[in-house]
Scaffold this motif. Sequence first.
Motif, PDB file in Angstrom:
ATOM      1  N   VAL A 235      53.383 -76.538 101.019  1.00 25.97           N
ATOM      2  CA  VAL A 235      52.328 -76.346  99.831  1.00 25.97           C
ATOM      3  C   VAL A 235      51.033 -75.856 100.495  1.00 25.97           C
ATOM      4  CG1 VAL A 235      50.955 -77.254  97.968  1.00 25.97           C
ATOM      5  CG2 VAL A 235      53.454 -77.813  98.072  1.00 25.97           C
ATOM      6  N   TRP A 236      50.528 -76.407 101.372  1.00 24.87           N
ATOM      7  CA  TRP A 236      49.435 -75.960 102.072  1.00 24.87           C
ATOM      8  C   TRP A 236      49.490 -74.654 102.771  1.00 24.87           C
ATOM      9  CZ3 TRP A 236      44.892 -78.347 101.076  1.00 24.87           C
ATOM     10  CH2 TRP A 236      45.113 -79.902 100.552  1.00 24.87           C
ATOM     11  N   LEU A 237      50.689 -74.464 103.529  1.00 26.52           N
ATOM     12  CA  LEU A 237      50.945 -72.893 103.987  1.00 26.52           C
ATOM     13  C   LEU A 237      51.114 -71.954 102.831  1.00 26.52           C
ATOM     14  CD1 LEU A 237      53.456 -74.041 106.707  1.00 26.52           C
ATOM     15  CD2 LEU A 237      50.955 -73.214 107.038  1.00 26.52           C
ATOM     16  N   GLN A 238      51.767 -72.463 101.675  1.00 30.57           N
ATOM     17  CA  GLN A 238      51.753 -71.450 100.561  1.00 30.57           C
ATOM     18  C   GLN A 238      50.248 -71.189 100.193  1.00 30.57           C
ATOM     19  OE1 GLN A 238      53.916 -73.099  97.317  1.00 30.57           O
ATOM     20  NE2 GLN A 238      53.659 -71.407  96.024  1.00 30.57           N
ATOM     21  N   ALA A 239      49.399 -72.018 100.150  1.00 27.57           N
ATOM     22  CA  ALA A 239      48.151 -71.875  99.470  1.00 27.57           C
ATOM     23  C   ALA A 239      47.320 -70.848 100.405  1.00 27.57           C
ATOM     24  CB  ALA A 239      47.594 -73.106  99.588  1.00 27.57           C
ATOM     25  N   ILE A 240      47.545 -70.935 101.695  1.00 25.66           N
ATOM     26  CA  ILE A 240      46.862 -69.899 102.893  1.00 25.66           C
ATOM     27  C   ILE A 240      47.627 -68.629 102.581  1.00 25.66           C
ATOM     28  CG2 ILE A 240      46.740 -69.434 105.064  1.00 25.66           C
ATOM     29  CD1 ILE A 240      46.691 -72.452 105.573  1.00 25.66           C
ATOM     30  N   VAL A 241      48.759 -68.586 102.231  1.00 26.06           N
ATOM     31  CA  VAL A 241      49.386 -67.296 102.196  1.00 26.06           C
ATOM     32  C   VAL A 241      48.888 -66.567 100.826  1.00 26.06           C
ATOM     33  CG1 VAL A 241      51.241 -66.074 101.285  1.00 26.06           C
ATOM     34  CG2 VAL A 241      51.642 -67.700 103.218  1.00 26.06           C
ATOM     35  N   VAL A 242      48.518 -67.513  99.812  1.00 21.80           N
ATOM     36  CA  VAL A 242      48.207 -66.964  98.367  1.00 21.80           C
ATOM     37  C   VAL A 242      46.683 -66.748  98.552  1.00 21.80           C
ATOM     38  CG1 VAL A 242      47.297 -67.437  95.912  1.00 21.80           C
ATOM     39  CG2 VAL A 242      49.658 -68.298  97.200  1.00 21.80           C
ATOM     40  N   VAL A 243      45.786 -67.238  99.419  1.00 23.71           N
ATOM     41  CA  VAL A 243      44.388 -66.788  99.659  1.00 23.71           C
ATOM     42  C   VAL A 243      44.540 -65.449 100.551  1.00 23.71           C
ATOM     43  CG1 VAL A 243      42.428 -67.183 101.422  1.00 23.71           C
ATOM     44  CG2 VAL A 243      43.301 -69.102 100.174  1.00 23.71           C
ATOM     45  N   CYS A 244      45.236 -65.285 101.434  1.00 25.05           N
ATOM     46  CA  CYS A 244      45.226 -63.892 102.030  1.00 25.05           C
ATOM     47  C   CYS A 244      45.751 -62.861 101.267  1.00 25.05           C
ATOM     48  CB  CYS A 244      45.843 -64.175 103.238  1.00 25.05           C
ATOM     49  SG  CYS A 244      45.306 -65.334 104.449  1.00 25.05           S
ATOM     50  N   ALA A 245      46.914 -63.005 100.489  1.00 25.23           N
ATOM     51  CA  ALA A 245      47.375 -62.004  99.731  1.00 25.23           C
ATOM     52  C   ALA A 245      46.294 -61.767  98.690  1.00 25.23           C
ATOM     53  CB  ALA A 245      48.637 -62.562  99.139  1.00 25.23           C
ATOM     54  N   TYR A 246      45.756 -62.553  98.256  1.00 30.73           N
ATOM     55  CA  TYR A 246      44.624 -62.683  97.043  1.00 30.73           C
ATOM     56  C   TYR A 246      43.469 -61.692  97.510  1.00 30.73           C
ATOM     57  CZ  TYR A 246      42.982 -63.260  92.246  1.00 30.73           C
ATOM     58  OH  TYR A 246      42.522 -63.002  90.995  1.00 30.73           O
ATOM     59  N   VAL A 247      42.970 -62.005  98.526  1.00 30.12           N
ATOM     60  CA  VAL A 247      41.961 -61.144  99.153  1.00 30.12           C
ATOM     61  C   VAL A 247      42.387 -59.567  99.152  1.00 30.12           C
ATOM     62  CG1 VAL A 247      40.906 -60.549 101.320  1.00 30.12           C
ATOM     63  CG2 VAL A 247      40.762 -62.901 100.873  1.00 30.12           C
ATOM     64  N   GLY A 248      43.648 -59.590  99.515  1.00 26.16           N
ATOM     65  CA  GLY A 248      44.138 -58.105  99.599  1.00 26.16           C
ATOM     66  C   GLY A 248      44.301 -57.598  98.042  1.00 26.16           C
ATOM     67  N   TYR A 249      44.594 -58.315  97.261  1.00 26.31           N
ATOM     68  CA  TYR A 249      44.557 -57.955  95.751  1.00 26.31           C
ATOM     69  C   TYR A 249      43.267 -57.823  95.127  1.00 26.31           C
ATOM     70  CZ  TYR A 249      45.044 -58.124  90.733  1.00 26.31           C
ATOM     71  OH  TYR A 249      45.123 -57.629  89.346  1.00 26.31           O
ATOM     72  N   ALA A 337      51.908 -51.260  97.736  1.00 28.61           N
ATOM     73  CA  ALA A 337      53.259 -51.864  97.670  1.00 28.61           C
ATOM     74  C   ALA A 337      53.332 -53.461  98.271  1.00 28.61           C
ATOM     75  CB  ALA A 337      54.242 -51.199  98.200  1.00 28.61           C
ATOM     76  N   ALA A 338      52.775 -53.444  99.272  1.00 26.74           N
ATOM     77  CA  ALA A 338      52.591 -54.604 100.126  1.00 26.74           C
ATOM     78  C   ALA A 338      52.089 -55.982  99.588  1.00 26.74           C
ATOM     79  CB  ALA A 338      52.015 -54.424 101.681  1.00 26.74           C
ATOM     80  N   VAL A 339      50.786 -55.578  98.958  1.00 22.80           N
ATOM     81  CA  VAL A 339      50.043 -56.504  98.412  1.00 22.80           C
ATOM     82  C   VAL A 339      50.581 -57.077  96.903  1.00 22.80           C
ATOM     83  CG1 VAL A 339      47.803 -56.664  97.194  1.00 22.80           C
ATOM     84  CG2 VAL A 339      47.881 -55.801  99.333  1.00 22.80           C
ATOM     85  N   PHE A 340      51.146 -56.017  96.365  1.00 20.84           N
ATOM     86  CA  PHE A 340      51.787 -56.431  95.064  1.00 20.84           C
ATOM     87  C   PHE A 340      53.254 -57.039  95.365  1.00 20.84           C
ATOM     88  CE2 PHE A 340      49.285 -52.875  93.393  1.00 20.84           C
ATOM     89  CZ  PHE A 340      48.331 -53.823  92.597  1.00 20.84           C
ATOM     90  N   ALA A 341      53.898 -56.807  96.466  1.00 19.18           N
ATOM     91  CA  ALA A 341      55.081 -57.569  96.577  1.00 19.18           C
ATOM     92  C   ALA A 341      54.764 -59.027  96.936  1.00 19.18           C
ATOM     93  CB  ALA A 341      55.744 -56.906  97.878  1.00 19.18           C
ATOM     94  N   LEU A 342      53.780 -59.253  97.472  1.00 24.85           N
ATOM     95  CA  LEU A 342      53.446 -60.577  97.883  1.00 24.85           C
ATOM     96  C   LEU A 342      52.936 -61.361  96.519  1.00 24.85           C
ATOM     97  CD1 LEU A 342      50.997 -59.668 100.873  1.00 24.85           C
ATOM     98  CD2 LEU A 342      52.906 -61.206 100.943  1.00 24.85           C
ATOM     99  N   ARG A 343      52.485 -60.505  95.351  1.00 23.71           N
ATOM    100  CA  ARG A 343      51.893 -61.264  94.168  1.00 23.71           C
ATOM    101  C   ARG A 343      53.409 -61.645  93.715  1.00 23.71           C
ATOM    102  NH1 ARG A 343      47.384 -61.002  91.522  1.00 23.71           N
ATOM    103  NH2 ARG A 343      48.465 -60.659  89.686  1.00 23.71           N
ATOM    104  N   GLY A 344      54.510 -60.800  93.620  1.00 21.69           N
ATOM    105  CA  GLY A 344      55.824 -61.353  93.451  1.00 21.69           C
ATOM    106  C   GLY A 344      56.554 -62.243  94.062  1.00 21.69           C
TER     107      GLY A 344
END
Length: 424
Positions: A235-249, A337-344
Motif C-alpha cells: 500500500v505504501w509503495l502504491q502510494a509512492i507510485v501514485v504520487v509520482c504518476a500524479y506529478v506527471g499528470y 500515453a505513459a502518464v495516462f496508462a499509469l492512471r489506469g
Amino acid sequence: MHDINRELTPAGRTIAMLALIVAGEAVFFLPFVLPRVFRPTLLDVFDVTNLQLGIAFSVYGVVAMLAYFPGGPLADRFSTRKMMSFALVATSIGGFALATIPSLAGLQVLYGFWGVTTILLFWAPLIRATREWGGTKLPGRAFGILDGGRGLVAAAIGSGAVALFSFFMPSEVQNATLEQRTVAFRQVIFLFAGITFAAAIFVWFALPRSKESSDDSQSKYEPGGVVRVLRMPTVWLQAIVVVCAYVGYKGLDDVSLYAHEVLDYDEVQAAKVGTLSMWVRPFAAIAAGLLADRFGVARLTMLSLLVFGIGSAAIAAGAFRPGETVFFFATLIATSAAVFALRGLYFAMMEAGRVPFGDTGSAVGIVSVIGYTPDVFMGPLMGVLLDRWPGELGHQYVFAVLTLAATVGLMASILFWRIVHRPI
C-alpha cells in the motif's frame, strides 16, 4: 465480497460503468480540465499569475488531503449512488459561481469548496464501485476502462469546448479584446457546469440501489481495516507510485502554455495541443488495463514510468524549437500515453497488492492522502518556476521535476513487483 455483477444484467452492468466513467470525469471538469485546456485564457480573464492560480490549486489540495481519509470509510459505509450524485450537483453549482468571474480570493474559496465536493463525497465511492465492478479477475480492465473512458469523455467535451470557445471568439484570435475572451470563456464554464449537473442525474438512475441495504458484512467498514492497510508495504509503495504518476499528470497542465510560449502557438492552437494530450488518454488507459490483466499490473507500471521519464527528460533538455512539429507531437503523445496508462493502473495495484475488498475505502483513503499531495505542491511549484524563469527555461525546470518523479516512481514499482511476486 458484495458483488454488483450478480445484481445487474449485462446491459445494466454496461450502463453502470458508463455512469462511473461520465461522473468520474465530469466532477473534475471545472477545477482541472478547464485550466488545463484554457490556461492562457484563464490567466487573462481572471487577471491572475501562474503562481496565484497555483495557490488556488494548493487550496484545493490542502482541503483534499484533509478529505481523502474520512472519505474512505464513508465510502465503505454509505450509498455510492447518493454520495456521488450529491457531489456532482454541488460541484456544478460551484461552476455557476465561477462564471461570475470572482476575485482571486473568491477563486481560492471556490477551489476549497471543490476539494470537499470532489474528494470527501466522491472519490472513494468511485474507486470502490469500480473495484467492485471488476471483481478479483479483471481489476486492470475495470480501472483501465474507467480511466480510458474518462479520458474519452474529457477529450470529447474538451474538443467541444474549444470549438465553442472558438465560435464566440473573433476570427482574428490575437486581436480579441479581454471582454470578448471573457464572454467566450464564460460559455465554456456554463457548458462544463451543465454537463456536471447532467452527470448527477445519470448516476442517480444508472447505479444500483442494492448496496444501500446490503447486509454483506464484507462490504461494511470495519475500524480494524485501517490498521491492516497501514501494515501493508504494498500500500505504501502504491502510494509512492501514485504520487509520482500524479506529478506527471499535473505537469501536463503545462503543455498548452509550453506550446504558446515556447513554440509560438496562438491561444486556440495551444488549447488544441492540450486537447490532443487528452485524446491520448482513453487509448492508453484502456490498453494498459487490458495488458495488465494479461502481463501483470506491476510490469506495465514499470514500463509506463520508464517512458514517462524519457519523454519528460527530452522536454527538460530543451529538445524542441518552433516548427519542429513532428518530434514534439511524437514526444507529447508518448509521454501523455505513459502518464495516462499509469492512471489506469495505479488503483488496479490494489488487487495485485492483496488488499481485502472490505478495506477498499480505507486503502483508497490512505493511498490518496499520500498519492495526491501534488494537488498541494505542484500548482505553486509550477507557478514559481514559470513566473521566476519566464520562457523556455521555466518549462524546462517543470519537466525536470517530472523526470525526477518518474525515476522515483520506477524504483517504487520495482520494489512492488518484487514483493507481489514473492511467495506468500
